[in-house]
Write a protein that holds these residues in place. Structure first.
Motif, PDB file in Angstrom:
ATOM      1  N   VAL A  97       1.042   4.230 -13.822  1.00 45.81           N
ATOM      2  CA  VAL A  97       1.105   3.195 -13.446  1.00 45.81           C
ATOM      3  C   VAL A  97       0.751   2.328 -12.015  1.00 45.81           C
ATOM      4  O   VAL A  97       0.325   0.717 -12.401  1.00 45.81           O
ATOM      5  N   ALA A  98       0.837   2.801 -11.134  1.00 41.62           N
ATOM      6  CA  ALA A  98       1.137   1.325 -10.548  1.00 41.62           C
ATOM      7  C   ALA A  98       0.210   1.086  -9.850  1.00 41.62           C
ATOM      8  O   ALA A  98      -0.478  -0.584  -9.546  1.00 41.62           O
ATOM      9  N   PRO A  99      -1.136   1.508  -9.775  1.00 42.40           N
ATOM     10  CA  PRO A  99      -2.556   1.334  -9.144  1.00 42.40           C
ATOM     11  C   PRO A  99      -3.012   0.115 -10.901  1.00 42.40           C
ATOM     12  O   PRO A  99      -4.199  -1.066  -9.774  1.00 42.40           O
ATOM     13  N   GLU A 100      -2.606   0.129 -11.978  1.00 46.39           N
ATOM     14  CA  GLU A 100      -2.283  -1.123 -12.056  1.00 46.39           C
ATOM     15  C   GLU A 100      -1.499  -2.281 -12.547  1.00 46.39           C
ATOM     16  O   GLU A 100      -1.357  -4.027 -12.460  1.00 46.39           O
ATOM     17  N   HIS A 139      -1.419   0.182  -0.352  1.00 42.89           N
ATOM     18  CA  HIS A 139      -2.251   0.487  -0.547  1.00 42.89           C
ATOM     19  C   HIS A 139      -3.434  -0.245  -0.898  1.00 42.89           C
ATOM     20  O   HIS A 139      -4.701   0.295  -1.563  1.00 42.89           O
ATOM     21  N   PRO A 140      -3.300  -1.490  -1.047  1.00 43.39           N
ATOM     22  CA  PRO A 140      -4.670  -2.554  -0.993  1.00 43.39           C
ATOM     23  C   PRO A 140      -6.015  -1.877  -0.297  1.00 43.39           C
ATOM     24  O   PRO A 140      -6.988  -2.171  -0.801  1.00 43.39           O
ATOM     25  N   TRP A 141      -5.446  -1.037   1.182  1.00 43.85           N
ATOM     26  CA  TRP A 141      -6.884  -0.678   1.694  1.00 43.85           C
ATOM     27  C   TRP A 141      -6.733   0.696   1.788  1.00 43.85           C
ATOM     28  O   TRP A 141      -8.016   1.278   2.325  1.00 43.85           O
ATOM     29  N   VAL A 142      -5.841   1.229   0.962  1.00 44.44           N
ATOM     30  CA  VAL A 142      -6.133   3.282   1.198  1.00 44.44           C
ATOM     31  C   VAL A 142      -6.815   3.595  -0.599  1.00 44.44           C
ATOM     32  O   VAL A 142      -5.855   3.244  -1.101  1.00 44.44           O
ATOM     33  N   SER A 143      -7.686   3.442  -1.169  1.00 46.64           N
ATOM     34  CA  SER A 143      -7.805   4.102  -2.561  1.00 46.64           C
ATOM     35  C   SER A 143      -8.030   5.810  -2.742  1.00 46.64           C
ATOM     36  O   SER A 143      -8.184   5.902  -3.904  1.00 46.64           O
ATOM     37  N   ASN A 144      -8.375   6.150  -1.391  1.00 49.51           N
ATOM     38  CA  ASN A 144      -8.644   7.577  -1.584  1.00 49.51           C
ATOM     39  C   ASN A 144      -7.923   8.633  -1.906  1.00 49.51           C
ATOM     40  O   ASN A 144      -6.875   8.953  -1.219  1.00 49.51           O
ATOM     41  N   PRO A 145      -7.712   9.796  -3.697  1.00 47.93           N
ATOM     42  CA  PRO A 145      -6.393  10.469  -3.775  1.00 47.93           C
ATOM     43  C   PRO A 145      -5.935  11.207  -2.776  1.00 47.93           C
ATOM     44  O   PRO A 145      -5.342  11.612  -2.510  1.00 47.93           O
ATOM     45  N   ALA A 146      -7.042  11.975  -2.174  1.00 49.02           N
ATOM     46  CA  ALA A 146      -7.646  12.779  -1.324  1.00 49.02           C
ATOM     47  C   ALA A 146      -6.000  12.523  -0.011  1.00 49.02           C
ATOM     48  O   ALA A 146      -5.721  12.836   0.509  1.00 49.02           O
ATOM     49  N   LEU A 147      -6.393  10.990   0.183  1.00 53.34           N
ATOM     50  CA  LEU A 147      -5.261  11.238   1.987  1.00 53.34           C
ATOM     51  C   LEU A 147      -4.170  10.657   1.348  1.00 53.34           C
ATOM     52  O   LEU A 147      -3.167  10.892   1.853  1.00 53.34           O
ATOM     53  N   TRP A 148      -3.570  10.022  -0.016  1.00 51.24           N
ATOM     54  CA  TRP A 148      -2.164  10.476  -0.245  1.00 51.24           C
ATOM     55  C   TRP A 148      -1.744  11.768  -0.481  1.00 51.24           C
ATOM     56  O   TRP A 148      -0.296  11.996  -0.162  1.00 51.24           O
ATOM     57  N   PHE A 149      -2.242  12.786  -1.323  1.00 52.06           N
ATOM     58  CA  PHE A 149      -2.092  13.863  -1.683  1.00 52.06           C
ATOM     59  C   PHE A 149      -1.989  14.424   0.112  1.00 52.06           C
ATOM     60  O   PHE A 149      -0.412  15.036   0.214  1.00 52.06           O
ATOM     61  N   GLY A 150      -2.661  13.950   1.530  1.00 51.47           N
ATOM     62  CA  GLY A 150      -2.403  14.655   2.608  1.00 51.47           C
ATOM     63  C   GLY A 150      -1.381  13.761   3.196  1.00 51.47           C
ATOM     64  O   GLY A 150      -0.434  14.655   3.366  1.00 51.47           O
ATOM     65  N   PHE A 151      -0.687  12.726   2.523  1.00 51.14           N
ATOM     66  CA  PHE A 151       0.527  12.243   3.480  1.00 51.14           C
ATOM     67  C   PHE A 151       1.439  12.612   2.822  1.00 51.14           C
ATOM     68  O   PHE A 151       2.884  12.821   3.288  1.00 51.14           O
TER      69      PHE A 151
END
Lengths: 145, 107
Positions: free
Chosen positions: A111-114, A56-68
């Motif tokens: 919660v995890a982003p914080e 997560h420190p290197w990837v912050s695009n929500p669309a990428l997580w959705f795709g994942f």
């Protein structure tokens, strides 16, 4: 008539016993496989959360997580279709496990982003939800309800 | 599919001659409890040889009671069996007729 019906009755009882044996074998196999599937889903979901935590420190695009997660669901579905037996615990999954896991997943992602420590905690709690379902199915809970 | 006999009020007239064969009854009772099962697993569970199971499945498929799907896992061919809605209904009716014939269980 009496003798015919006596024969019929004995045959009917034998046929019912035979059907019950076959059905019992299927139920037992169904529980065994359903337990594996639930644990596999739990493991896949938790490993996905751990993976998110790791990168997560290197990837912050929500669309990428959705795709994942879409890819993950497709992979697990493909794996399930190749298994020898499918006896999905439909109602248990639909009404208990998916909502419970959804809450854990949603809270973790909120919660995890914080607080990144929420990722591993969410992974463990999420796996526990699926493991509890596997335990319930394994101890003889109805596979279809 | 015809019942064992065409007329009468005795429950045996509601039996399905296709399902009445013990081997086919076992196959259908097994499949009724799962969504889909691989051929080898059914063969082991109902203790049949592959040619015998194959023949019985052919009969059930022809009657519309079982759906057969073929595919591959890696390079290995696999066959999956599913009880169709018609198969489930026929099995339920057949079991109900058997229960009616068997009557209440005696101690």
């Amino acid at each position: 008539v009496a003798s015919n019906e006596t024969v019929d009755e004995a045959q009917a009882r034998a046929a019912l016993a035979s059907a019950e044996r076959a059905g019992g074998a299927a139920r037992q196999a169904g529980r065994r496989w359903a337990r594996r599937y639930l644990l596999a889903f739990g493991a896949a979901a938790s490993l996905a959360m751990i993976a998110v935590w790791a990168i997560h420190p290197w990837v912050s695009n929500p669309a990428l997580w959705f795709g994942f997660f879409v890819v993950l669901i497709l992979l697990v579905s493909a794996w399930l279709r190749r298994q020898p037996l499918q006896a999905k615990p439909r109602r248990l999954v639909a009404w208990v496990l998916i909502p419970a896991w959804g809450v854990v997943f949603g809270l973790t992602m909120a919660v995890a982003p914080e607080f990144p420590v929420a990722y591993p905690i969410g992974a463990v709690v999420g796996f526990a939800v699926w493991a509890a379902g596997a335990w319930w199915v394994g101890r003889g809970g109805r596979v279809d309800g | 599919v015809a019942a064992l006999t065409a007329e009468g009020t005795h429950p045996r007239h509601r039996l399905d001659s296709l399902i009445h064969a013990p081997v086919r009854l076992s196959i259908m009772a097994f499949l009724a409890e799962v969504d889909r099962a691989e051929f080898g697993l059914v063969r082991e569970s109902v203790e049949l040889t592959a040619p015998t199971l194959s023949k019985q499945i052919g009969t059930l498929e022809e009657a519309g009671y079982v759906q057969v799907d073929k595919g591959y896992v890696g390079k290995r061919p696999r066959t999956w069996l599913t009880l169709t809605p018609a198969g489930r209904a026929a099995l339920a009716a057949h079991l109900n007729a058997l229960r009616a014939i068997a009557g209440p269980q005696r101690g």
